[in-house]
Enzyme design. Structure first.
Site, mmCIF file in Angstrom:
data_model
loop_
_atom_site.group_PDB
_atom_site.id
_atom_site.type_symbol
_atom_site.label_atom_id
_atom_site.label_comp_id
_atom_site.label_asym_id
_atom_site.label_seq_id
_atom_site.Cartn_x
_atom_site.Cartn_y
_atom_site.Cartn_z
ATOM 1 N N ARG A 215 -55.629 45.325 -18.794
ATOM 2 C CA ARG A 215 -54.863 46.001 -20.060
ATOM 3 C C ARG A 215 -53.157 45.490 -19.469
ATOM 4 O O ARG A 215 -52.952 45.291 -18.705
ATOM 5 C CB ARG A 215 -54.937 48.135 -19.496
ATOM 6 C CG ARG A 215 -53.819 47.968 -20.126
ATOM 7 C CD ARG A 215 -53.628 49.863 -20.052
ATOM 8 N NE ARG A 215 -54.693 49.823 -20.437
ATOM 9 C CZ ARG A 215 -54.928 51.122 -21.782
ATOM 10 N NH1 ARG A 215 -54.118 52.004 -20.807
ATOM 11 N NH2 ARG A 215 -56.436 51.402 -22.312
ATOM 12 N N HIS B 142 -57.326 46.256 -29.204
ATOM 13 C CA HIS B 142 -58.111 47.448 -28.000
ATOM 14 C C HIS B 142 -59.778 48.060 -28.749
ATOM 15 O O HIS B 142 -60.347 48.780 -28.926
ATOM 16 C CB HIS B 142 -57.750 48.830 -28.106
ATOM 17 C CG HIS B 142 -57.958 49.807 -27.076
ATOM 18 N ND1 HIS B 142 -58.160 49.579 -25.643
ATOM 19 C CD2 HIS B 142 -58.000 51.629 -26.912
ATOM 20 C CE1 HIS B 142 -58.979 50.627 -25.284
ATOM 21 N NE2 HIS B 142 -58.291 51.678 -25.663
ATOM 22 N N GLN C 4 -62.100 50.543 -27.103
ATOM 23 C CA GLN C 4 -61.687 51.782 -27.861
ATOM 24 C C GLN C 4 -62.936 51.446 -28.784
ATOM 25 O O GLN C 4 -63.534 52.431 -29.560
ATOM 26 C CB GLN C 4 -60.719 51.885 -28.387
ATOM 27 C CG GLN C 4 -60.132 52.961 -28.419
ATOM 28 C CD GLN C 4 -60.302 54.298 -28.253
ATOM 29 O OE1 GLN C 4 -59.827 54.818 -26.226
ATOM 30 N NE2 GLN C 4 -61.399 55.641 -28.431
ATOM 31 N N ASP D 89 -53.151 57.490 -34.477
ATOM 32 C CA ASP D 89 -52.905 56.596 -32.474
ATOM 33 C C ASP D 89 -51.413 57.126 -32.479
ATOM 34 O O ASP D 89 -50.525 57.621 -33.617
ATOM 35 C CB ASP D 89 -52.877 55.422 -32.877
ATOM 36 C CG ASP D 89 -52.510 55.110 -31.349
ATOM 37 O OD1 ASP D 89 -53.107 55.473 -30.252
ATOM 38 O OD2 ASP D 89 -52.749 53.201 -31.344
ATOM 39 N N CYS E 40 -57.846 58.184 -30.552
ATOM 40 C CA CYS E 40 -58.119 57.439 -29.757
ATOM 41 C C CYS E 40 -57.798 57.828 -28.755
ATOM 42 O O CYS E 40 -57.949 57.992 -26.893
ATOM 43 C CB CYS E 40 -57.824 56.313 -29.362
ATOM 44 S SG CYS E 40 -55.843 55.661 -29.605
ATOM 45 N N ARG F 94 -66.207 56.358 -24.419
ATOM 46 C CA ARG F 94 -65.882 54.903 -23.997
ATOM 47 C C ARG F 94 -67.088 55.160 -22.515
ATOM 48 O O ARG F 94 -66.778 53.697 -22.208
ATOM 49 C CB ARG F 94 -64.157 56.053 -23.409
ATOM 50 C CG ARG F 94 -63.231 55.766 -24.425
ATOM 51 C CD ARG F 94 -63.273 54.240 -25.469
ATOM 52 N NE ARG F 94 -62.371 53.721 -24.226
ATOM 53 C CZ ARG F 94 -61.952 53.332 -24.452
ATOM 54 N NH1 ARG F 94 -60.318 54.216 -24.317
ATOM 55 N NH2 ARG F 94 -61.304 52.563 -23.188
HETATM 56 N N1 NVA Z 1 -51.455 52.292 -29.244
HETATM 57 C C1 NVA Z 1 -51.542 52.744 -27.850
HETATM 58 C C2 NVA Z 1 -53.283 53.151 -27.814
HETATM 59 C C3 NVA Z 1 -53.027 53.953 -26.593
HETATM 60 C C4 NVA Z 1 -54.885 53.860 -26.415
HETATM 61 C C5 NVA Z 1 -50.688 52.519 -27.305
HETATM 62 O O1 NVA Z 1 -51.066 50.765 -26.575
HETATM 63 O O2 NVA Z 1 -50.520 52.831 -25.991
HETATM 64 N N1 CP Z 2 -57.843 55.666 -25.497
HETATM 65 C C1 CP Z 2 -57.482 55.238 -24.463
HETATM 66 O O1 CP Z 2 -57.479 53.794 -24.355
HETATM 67 O O2 CP Z 2 -57.419 55.742 -23.506
HETATM 68 P P1 CP Z 2 -55.774 55.291 -22.517
HETATM 69 O O3 CP Z 2 -55.137 54.932 -22.247
HETATM 70 O O4 CP Z 2 -56.005 56.771 -21.546
HETATM 71 O O5 CP Z 2 -56.743 54.285 -21.066
#
Ligand code: NVA
Ligand code: CP
Length: 301
Positions: free
Chosen positions: A102, A129, A132, A219, A259, A287
């Site tokens: 990540r 992502h 997800q 989101d 998400c 997930r």
């Molecule tokens: N768009 C959000 C998704 C989190 C799962 C982020 O990147 O923070």
């Molecule tokens: N939706 C998602 O990816 O959650 P986290 O940021 O908690 O991993």
């Protein structure tokens, strides 16, 4: 072996096979049937951003599959002190059987795959992502029975989630509408791809986007890494919310997905979230099942 760097790289068949496997692994887990398909394998999990769902689903998923996960915070890795990703990829490839990462820049994930020799799985970048969205598609199919021809309406920022939803949904034959403010559209490359590959509407008009929707999705307005823009974004996105009006403009029995993490009162009202909590927390549970399917596909295919 294969990578999951972005859904653009996967075919419709690969996506559907992964969803079928996720359903099978879910049913087996519920029935108490063990499936140690990755016995003896190790997964390194590199996190340059926070996570609850992604970390725990991959970690528990590896244990369920008989393997061993290693949580590698970038704060403690030399990559966090500037060791090049090319070198990290080659070193970790000598120790591990796969990497889930990540991070911010999609290029870093692509570079890991280019320089390493083990499967690389994208656990979220600023661009996409994919993990997800596989869990989202699994959830939509569970509730609606089919994916082909269904319409998903995403309300909010044209961010990593919007980019991946467009690609994942269009690949499985769904239609997508994105309601977002001007200047916050999804990535140009994704929009250009969508023009050639399916039915995508991008509009500032939330109610137009909701029309005929089987699934409403949203989101956060400010993603990880955009914390300094949060106040400005609150003003720009204030109408881009899943609320009763949006739900009423969609099809009867519309599903609502998120998400997570959610900011109640911003992109979704507390009322709508709680009324659709079963769907949203089934989505979160999926997930685990979807990520296990991704691990099996990437390690063993
Ligand atoms: N768009 C959000 C998704 C989190 C799962 C982020 O990147 O923070
Ligand atoms: N939706 C998602 O990816 O959650 P986290 O940021 O908690 O991993």
């Amino acid at each position: 072996m294969k990578h999951l760097l972005k859904l653009l790289d996967w075919s419709k068949e690969e996506i559907l096979e992964t969803l079928d496997l996720a359903d099978k692994l879910k049913a087996e887990k519920k029935a108490g049937i063990k499936h140690p398909l990755l016995e003896g394998k190790t997964l390194g999990m590199i996190f340059q951003k926070s996570s609850t769902r992604t970390r725990v689903s991959f970690e528990v998923g590896m244990y369920d599959l008989g393997g061993t996960p290693l949580f590698l915070s970038s704060k403690d890795l030399q990559i966090g002190r500037g060791e090049p990703v090319q070198d990290t990829a080659r070193v970790l490839s000598r120790f591990l059987d796969g990497i889930m990462i990540r991070t911010f820049d999609q290029q870093e994930v692509e570079d890991l795959a280019e320089y390493g020799s083990i499967p690389i799985i994208n656990g979220l970048t600023d661009f996409c992502h994919p993990c997800q969205v596989l869990a989202d598609l699994q959830t939509i199919r569970e509730y609606k029975g089919t994916l082909e021809g269904r319409k998903l309406c995403y309300i909010g920022d044209g961010n990593n989630m919007a980019n991946s939803l467009i690609v994942g949904c269009l690949k499985v034959g769904m239609k997508v509408a994105i309601a977002c403010p001007k200047g916050y559209e999804p990535d140009d490359s994704v929009v250009a791809w969508a023009k050639e590959n399916g039915d995508l509407l991008i509009t500032e008009d939330i109610l137009e986007a909701c029309k005929g929707a089987d699934v409403l999705y949203t989101d956060v307005w400010a993603s990880m890494g955009q914390e300094s823009e949060a106040a400005k974004r609150q003003r720009i996105f204030k109408n881009y919310q899943i609320n009763d009006e949006a739900v009423n403009a969609a099809n009867e029995n519309v599903m609502v997905l998120h998400c997570l993490p959610a900011h109640r009162g911003e992109e979704i009202t507390d009322k709508v979230l709680e009324e659709h909590a079963d769907q949203i927390f089934d989505e979160a549970e999926n997930r685990l099942h979807a990520q296990k399917a991704v691990l099996v596909k990437c390690f063993l295919d």
